[in-house]
Design an enzyme around this catalytic site. Structure first.
Site: not given
Ligand SMILES: [Mg+2]
Length: 228
Positions: A11
């Site tokens: 991410d």
């Molecule tokens: Mg994040």
């Protein structure tokens, strides 16, 4: 026995990139160009509005185009600001796309990952903004693929996002992949729902009050190297 992961799917925000630092910087710069100031109260209100809209986006209820203007429209209405939300949004995104704040330790961690392990970014965000930030941080060449939800039209945790990710990285061997991220609702729920092992990056050591169960939980990057 240790599992051998050949693909790490990171991410971006709150994991590699420091979204909060970039957000404050960009909000202050955009507000200044309108003769406005961002107090702690305004910042909190903005974050409340923005995260509710991102939750709607993760559920597929609004598009990223709608989100980027609606958050400032709502903020201006709540604060009685006489601004064009569209113009404020453009100023904000221009600043955001030009800021490369990173999470502490992330650069060192990326440099220490063995070379035979592939790395990709999987991020829910706006294409130009995310590319701009990764470029500014000097990270574009570190990742083999950069996958941004706006390009796919589908955001994490939806399975469609991971279908697209697998297509882009050219592998379907999910048993050799690890999703690493700070969000239980998008990264961990998304990876787990798709059958990919997950690593919850939880530097603030928050309690997990959800039904989402990460395969691993780490509070610093040393923790990641114990898994690899
Ligand atoms: Mg994040």
């Amino acid at each position: 026995m240790k599992k051998k992961y050949s693909w790490l799917l990171f991410d971006a925000d709150g994991t590699i990139l420091d979204y909060h630092a970039a957000e404050i910087f960009s909000l202050e710069s955009a507000a200044a160009s309108f003769g406005l100031e961002i107090s702690a109260e305004v910042l909190n209100l903005y974050r409340e509005i923005n995260s509710a809209l991102w939750a709607d986006l993760e559920k597929g209820r609004i598009s990223s185009l709608e989100l980027r203007v609606k958050r400032f429209d709502t903020l201006a209405t709540r604060l009685g600001w006489d601004i064009s939300a569209e113009k404020f949004s453009q100023a904000y995104l221009r600043e955001l796309g030009d800021s490369g704040f990173m999470m502490p330790g992330a650069r060192k961690m990326l440099a220490e990952i063995p070379r035979d392990i592939h790395k990709a970014i999987i991020t829910n965000g706006i294409k130009d903004t995310q590319y701009g930030r990764l470029m500014k941080a000097g990270l574009i060449d570190i990742f083999e693929e950069i996958i941004i939800s706006e390009e796919t039209g589908i955001a994490k945790p939806a399975a469609g996002f991971f279908d697209y990710t697998l297509e882009r990285i050219g592998s379907s061997q999910i048993e050799n992949m690890l999703v690493i991220g700070d969000s239980l609702s998008s990264d961990i729920a998304g990876g787990a729902g798709y059958g990919i092992d997950t690593c919850w990056f939880n530097p603030e050591k928050l309690e997990n009050n959800t039904s989402v169960k990460p395969t691993y939980e780490i509070s610093d990057w040393d923790g990641l190297f114990k898994i690899l």
